[in-house]
Design an enzyme around this catalytic site. Structure first.
Site, PDB file in Angstrom:
ATOM      1  N   ARG A 250     -23.954  23.979  46.062  1.00 46.74           N
ATOM      2  CA  ARG A 250     -23.968  23.321  44.752  1.00 46.74           C
ATOM      3  C   ARG A 250     -25.307  22.636  44.512  1.00 46.74           C
ATOM      4  NH1 ARG A 250     -19.243  19.275  42.690  1.00 46.74           N
ATOM      5  NH2 ARG A 250     -20.091  17.819  44.218  1.00 46.74           N
TER       6      ARG A 250
ATOM      7  N   SER B 193     -19.319  26.731  42.587  1.00 43.44           N
ATOM      8  CA  SER B 193     -20.155  25.977  43.529  1.00 43.44           C
ATOM      9  C   SER B 193     -19.366  24.902  44.272  1.00 43.44           C
ATOM     10  CB  SER B 193     -21.333  25.339  42.791  1.00 43.44           C
ATOM     11  OG  SER B 193     -20.872  24.556  41.702  1.00 43.44           O
TER      12      SER B 193
ATOM     13  N   CYS C 142     -30.130  21.893  28.457  1.00 44.64           N
ATOM     14  CA  CYS C 142     -29.264  20.780  28.871  1.00 44.64           C
ATOM     15  C   CYS C 142     -29.885  20.108  30.104  1.00 44.64           C
ATOM     16  CB  CYS C 142     -27.880  21.317  29.198  1.00 44.64           C
ATOM     17  SG  CYS C 142     -26.823  20.086  29.944  1.00 44.64           S
TER      18      CYS C 142
ATOM     19  N   VAL D  26     -31.467  23.000  38.854  1.00 44.38           N
ATOM     20  CA  VAL D  26     -32.502  24.014  39.032  1.00 44.38           C
ATOM     21  C   VAL D  26     -31.965  25.187  39.870  1.00 44.38           C
ATOM     22  CG1 VAL D  26     -34.632  24.353  40.383  1.00 44.38           C
ATOM     23  CG2 VAL D  26     -34.514  22.547  38.638  1.00 44.38           C
TER      24      VAL D  26
ATOM     25  N   TYR E 171     -23.554  32.508  32.450  1.00 52.95           N
ATOM     26  CA  TYR E 171     -22.360  32.130  31.690  1.00 52.95           C
ATOM     27  C   TYR E 171     -21.179  32.774  32.411  1.00 52.95           C
ATOM     28  CZ  TYR E 171     -25.487  30.570  27.925  1.00 52.95           C
ATOM     29  OH  TYR E 171     -26.447  29.919  27.189  1.00 52.95           O
TER      30      TYR E 171
HETATM   31  P1  FDA Z   1     -24.022  25.064  40.232  1.00 53.53           P
HETATM   32  O1  FDA Z   1     -24.459  24.077  41.237  1.00 53.53           O
HETATM   33  O2  FDA Z   1     -22.593  25.010  39.808  1.00 53.53           O
HETATM   34  O3  FDA Z   1     -24.413  26.513  40.720  1.00 53.53           O
HETATM   35  C1  FDA Z   1     -24.162  27.674  39.967  1.00 53.53           C
HETATM   36  C2  FDA Z   1     -24.132  28.888  40.888  1.00 53.53           C
HETATM   37  O4  FDA Z   1     -25.372  29.011  41.574  1.00 53.53           O
HETATM   38  C3  FDA Z   1     -23.066  28.800  41.971  1.00 53.53           C
HETATM   39  O5  FDA Z   1     -22.626  30.096  42.293  1.00 53.53           O
HETATM   40  C4  FDA Z   1     -23.814  28.209  43.136  1.00 53.53           C
HETATM   41  O6  FDA Z   1     -23.232  28.472  44.388  1.00 53.53           O
HETATM   42  C5  FDA Z   1     -25.174  28.865  42.990  1.00 53.53           C
HETATM   43  N1  FDA Z   1     -26.238  28.000  43.502  1.00 53.53           N
HETATM   44  C6  FDA Z   1     -26.561  26.778  43.017  1.00 53.53           C
HETATM   45  N2  FDA Z   1     -27.601  26.291  43.706  1.00 53.53           N
HETATM   46  C7  FDA Z   1     -27.932  27.203  44.627  1.00 53.53           C
HETATM   47  C8  FDA Z   1     -28.934  27.244  45.637  1.00 53.53           C
HETATM   48  N3  FDA Z   1     -29.767  26.228  45.801  1.00 53.53           N
HETATM   49  N4  FDA Z   1     -28.994  28.321  46.447  1.00 53.53           N
HETATM   50  C9  FDA Z   1     -28.129  29.351  46.269  1.00 53.53           C
HETATM   51  N5  FDA Z   1     -27.175  29.370  45.319  1.00 53.53           N
HETATM   52  C10 FDA Z   1     -27.069  28.303  44.502  1.00 53.53           C
HETATM   53  N6  FDA Z   1     -28.093  28.335  31.039  1.00 53.53           N
HETATM   54  C11 FDA Z   1     -29.270  28.692  30.486  1.00 53.53           C
HETATM   55  O7  FDA Z   1     -29.861  29.692  30.878  1.00 53.53           O
HETATM   56  N7  FDA Z   1     -29.812  27.945  29.484  1.00 53.53           N
HETATM   57  C12 FDA Z   1     -29.225  26.809  29.022  1.00 53.53           C
HETATM   58  O8  FDA Z   1     -29.750  26.164  28.115  1.00 53.53           O
HETATM   59  C13 FDA Z   1     -27.984  26.410  29.603  1.00 53.53           C
HETATM   60  N8  FDA Z   1     -27.339  25.292  29.179  1.00 53.53           N
HETATM   61  C14 FDA Z   1     -26.169  24.896  29.787  1.00 53.53           C
HETATM   62  C15 FDA Z   1     -25.532  23.718  29.383  1.00 53.53           C
HETATM   63  C16 FDA Z   1     -24.349  23.314  30.004  1.00 53.53           C
HETATM   64  C17 FDA Z   1     -23.689  22.024  29.555  1.00 53.53           C
HETATM   65  C18 FDA Z   1     -23.775  24.103  31.022  1.00 53.53           C
HETATM   66  C19 FDA Z   1     -22.483  23.685  31.688  1.00 53.53           C
HETATM   67  C20 FDA Z   1     -24.399  25.270  31.422  1.00 53.53           C
HETATM   68  C21 FDA Z   1     -25.596  25.686  30.818  1.00 53.53           C
HETATM   69  N9  FDA Z   1     -26.243  26.861  31.205  1.00 53.53           N
HETATM   70  C22 FDA Z   1     -27.442  27.207  30.624  1.00 53.53           C
HETATM   71  C23 FDA Z   1     -25.673  27.707  32.259  1.00 53.53           C
HETATM   72  C24 FDA Z   1     -26.328  27.374  33.599  1.00 53.53           C
HETATM   73  O9  FDA Z   1     -27.550  28.071  33.693  1.00 53.53           O
HETATM   74  C25 FDA Z   1     -25.445  27.823  34.762  1.00 53.53           C
HETATM   75  O10 FDA Z   1     -24.203  27.189  34.701  1.00 53.53           O
HETATM   76  C26 FDA Z   1     -26.141  27.526  36.098  1.00 53.53           C
HETATM   77  O11 FDA Z   1     -25.635  28.365  37.084  1.00 53.53           O
HETATM   78  C27 FDA Z   1     -25.957  26.089  36.491  1.00 53.53           C
HETATM   79  O12 FDA Z   1     -26.724  25.750  37.601  1.00 53.53           O
HETATM   80  P2  FDA Z   1     -26.277  24.485  38.454  1.00 53.53           P
HETATM   81  O13 FDA Z   1     -27.190  24.378  39.607  1.00 53.53           O
HETATM   82  O14 FDA Z   1     -26.107  23.311  37.564  1.00 53.53           O
HETATM   83  O15 FDA Z   1     -24.818  24.918  38.869  1.00 53.53           O
END
Ligand code: FDA
Length: 503
Positions: free
Chosen positions: A80, A90, A147, A152, A445
């Site tokens: 995560r 995640s 957002c 990252v 998405y």
């Molecule tokens: P999270 O931690 O939940 O990880 C998402 C996935 O990636 C999981 O499968 C996780 O295991 C894997 N992962 C995360 N970190 C990792 C790492 N270090 N190494 C390996 N795997 C890893 N998208 C976009 O392109 N443009 C936008 O403007 C937006 N805006 C937006 C707004 C809101 C409110 C939400 C909820 C979502 C978006 N998104 C988006 C979608 C966003 O790009 C997508 O949800 C990402 O996967 C989120 O990354 P996080 O690290 O926050 O998520």
């Protein structure tokens, strides 16, 4: 017990630790729930199965230890960064026991203006990245999402687009190097991981391949003055006619101009009759005069005037798109809000031919059934059309007019099934109007309705293709090849991870 053995293994592998920092949280730890819930962005997953350990590394060796010991004791890991995954992948797993490697403490950012580059850790948020760039320079930015709380790690590894992607491409297109911990606990950079794996983690989703610790990125120039506008039209004010024109021009506009459309349900009159309101929202990389001339040239019907427009700096436009006031202090970009209080489900599509009036009428009718429904329609073209489909695993390039994100939110768990049924019905309705064979979808998405891996035995290439081809088109094959090469035992897996070919 596995529990004790894991903890012993973990501490024996730590090369760097500071006893005052808590690294591993169990269900007995007082901070367990607050750490777990801190970056959950969707109430649908709050009551799902819980991890045995949450590991919050402060140092790369902690990630290495977590991978080595989880593998040794056959515990699945979830990785995560920002926790924004639409399906909670995640931090939720049906396969128990599982551990979360939560990168919330690995968030350093170092900006190198001289070399127009930066290193950013996966656990940093986009808001932190934009803030740090702006602290060093007003004329550089980065093409990632809008957002600020998105992580990252997830955004970069799945592609990542935002308001300047028509000029500079995706976040993943601007990655120069990366550091990853692989299935054997080795710390690799671009040279030592090789070009196949470096290709895969720039759009193929990180979670199939390892734990990506940090990314070196190319900073991109932004002008000192940018201009925004937001012009709204209801159905009564000709929204459909404007949208028809938008469909034909938005992807051909100058690459400095990003004009997206957001739909919402509004009251048409005081009798409670509903209508659709479309917001045509623009970011232009330049001053207002130039924007007005471009709009006059290519989309005069929208009748954008000077008083619809606001000039600002690029970092102020980041605040604007994040829903803040441009007068707010930049520090608001650093806030990580705790647990959000909505249930949500999203889906995506790509549109390659303008949708007919009949198609739009049916779409508006369906949206009006749910006040909390929303579409975000993001125009492609520009730089996105110039990058080949196979340059990175993200294949949605030339030939796309725009992307649709459908979302529905609700407040009460009792309504969950009804809202899921509704959005699935909307998606079925849209089939004739969007890309086909495959019906393309954006990995970031995430949508488990597209298909899932088997829980306990390996998933075949054919089965995984049902969703793999939608996210990756022809790149799916190469992703399977890379996965098989670097993680043949399929340790890094989840409901939509890349499958391994049988040996
Ligand atoms: P999270 O931690 O939940 O990880 C998402 C996935 O990636 C999981 O499968 C996780 O295991 C894997 N992962 C995360 N970190 C990792 C790492 N270090 N190494 C390996 N795997 C890893 N998208 C976009 O392109 N443009 C936008 O403007 C937006 N805006 C937006 C707004 C809101 C409110 C939400 C909820 C979502 C978006 N998104 C988006 C979608 C966003 O790009 C997508 O949800 C990402 O996967 C989120 O990354 P996080 O690290 O926050 O998520």
């Amino acid at each position: 017990s596995t529990h004790e053995s894991f903890l012993q293994c973990f501490s024996s592998h730590l090369q760097y630790s500071n006893s005052s920092l808590e690294l591993v949280f169990t269900k007995n730890s007082s901070a367990y729930s607050s750490i777990l819930n801190f970056t959950i962005r969707n109430l649908r997953f709050v009551n799902s199965s819980k991890p045995q350990f949450i590991i919050t590394p402060f140092h790369e060796s902690h990630v290495q230890a977590a991978v080595i010991c989880s593998k040794k004791y056959d515990m699945q890991v979830r990785i995560r960064s920002g926790g924004h995954d639409y399906e909670g992948l995640s931090y939720v797993s049906d396969v128990v026991p599982f551990n979360i490697i939560d990168l919330v403490n690995l968030r350093s950012i170092s900006i190198d203006i001289e070399n127009k580059s930066a290193w950013v850790d996966s656990g940093a948020t986009l808001g932190e990245l934009y803030y740090n760039i702006a602290e060093k320079s007003k004329v550089y930015g980065f093409p990632a999402g809008s957002c600020p709380t998105v992580g990252v790690g997830g955004l970069f590894s799945g592609g990542g687009f935002g308001t300047i992607f028509r000029k500079y491409g995706l976040a993943a297109d601007n990655v120069l190097d990366a550091k990853i911990v692989d299935v054997n606990g080795r710390l690799l950079n671009r040279t030592s991981m090789g070009e196949d794996l470096f290709w895969a983690i720039r759009g193929g989703g990180g979670s199939s391949f390892g734990v990506i610790l940090s990314w070196q990125i190319r900073l991109v120039p932004v002008p000192p003055v940018v201009t925004t506008f937001n012009v709204q039209k209801t159905l009564e004010q000709g929204a459909t006619k404007h949208f028809q024109k938008w469909q034909t021009v938005a992807n051909k506009l100058h690459e400095d101009l990003f004009l997206h459309v957001v739909s919402g349900v509004a009251n048409a009159d005081s009798n409670g009759r509903k209508t659709i309101r479309l917001s045509f929202t623009c970011l232009f990389l330049g001053p207002v005069e130039k924007l007005l001339a471009l709009m006059q040239d290519s989309f005069p019907e929208l009748a954008v005037e000077r008083n619809n427009c606001t000039e600002m700096s690029w970092i102020e436009s980041v605040l604007y798109y994040a829903g803040f006031s441009t007068r707010d202090p930049l520090e608001v970009l650093l806030h990580r809000r705790p647990l959000t209080d909505i249930f949500m489900k999203a889906k995506s599509d790509y549109v390659q031919e303008p949708i007919s009036n009949t198609g739009l009428e049916g779409l508006w009718q369906r949206l009006m059934e749910k006040e909390q429904s929303q579409l975000i329609l993001s125009p492609y073209g520009g730089k996105m059309s110039q990058i080949s489909d196979s340059e990175t695993p993200f294949p949605h390039r030339f030939g796309n007019l725009y992307q649709i994100q459908y979302t529905i939110t609700w407040d009460d768990d009792k309504e969950t099934q009804e809202h899921l049924r509704w959005i699935r019905g909307l998606y079925a309705y849209m089939a004739p109007y969007v890309s086909k064979s495959p019906r393309e979808a954006y990995l970031n998405y995430r949508d488990l309705d597209l298909g899932e891996n088997n829980k306990n035995n390996n998933t075949s290439y054919a089965q995984a293709s049902t969703w793999g081809l939608k996210y990756f088109k022809n790149n799916f094959k190469r992703l399977v090849y890379v996965k098989t090469l670097i993680d043949p035992s399929n340790f890094f897996k989840n409901e939509q991870s890349i499958p391994v070919l049988p040996s």
